[in-house]
Design a protein around this motif. Sequence first.
Motif: not given
Length: 253
Positions: A79-87
């Motif tokens: 979440m902190e680095i990639i964001g929601k697209r990293g789920d």
Amino acid sequence: MLNFYNNSPLEQFKIKKVFNLGTPFFDISITNSAIFIFLAVGFVLTLFVVSLYKSYIIPQKWQSIAELCYEFIYNNFVMEIIGKRGDNLFPLILTLFFFIFSCNLIGMVPYTFTPTSHIIITFSLSMTFFLGFTLNGIRLHGFKFFNLFIPHGAPLVLVPFLIVFEIISYVVRVFSLAIRLFANLTAGHSLTKILAGFAWQMLLYGGTVTLLSIIPIAIIFAVVILELGVAFLQAYVFTVLTCIYIKDTIYLH
């Protein structure tokens, strides 16, 4: 025991065949490195399977540990680095961190082997992820992916030179990830072995020198504690940088 401490500090990194399974065409022998890689994977699998085998709404001790691990990786990396697209990458990031961390920890046990102290292992990890997130970036953006190598707002006359530098910088990520992990673990383990051999020789010498051996022994304990921190820190750094590189290929900035 005396011969053990008289060996080279680099002896502990020597890869040895444990089960010889060679054929006339290729060698598939099981080495000490492979065994401890399997042990690291088995340790992580056992930890999470046992912890989450019977889940409760109010978690028990081991379930709480597993959930804290999940939360730590998801919040601090995904979440902190990639964001929601990293789920969808969360399982991969979780596996990467705990594989490296468990390999580092297992290597702290005397007479074991540290797989991540070999650059072929760390380079294989970094190259696999490098190819993976590069291909994923091309899949997501097509030819627009190559905009990653053109700095925004750069003068047109400098663009050819900047592209070369950006490509070199991009490729160097593979080597920086691999060398950082391998070098830190190799240096730490070598230092521990040198100090242990020095303390052992002082103990054998007798007299006042034996009493003075408490100094290198105390340093060894301090180095071991430091190495435990390094085991975590290097897994953390490797995973953080991997997430940053993945973010670059997803958002192209």
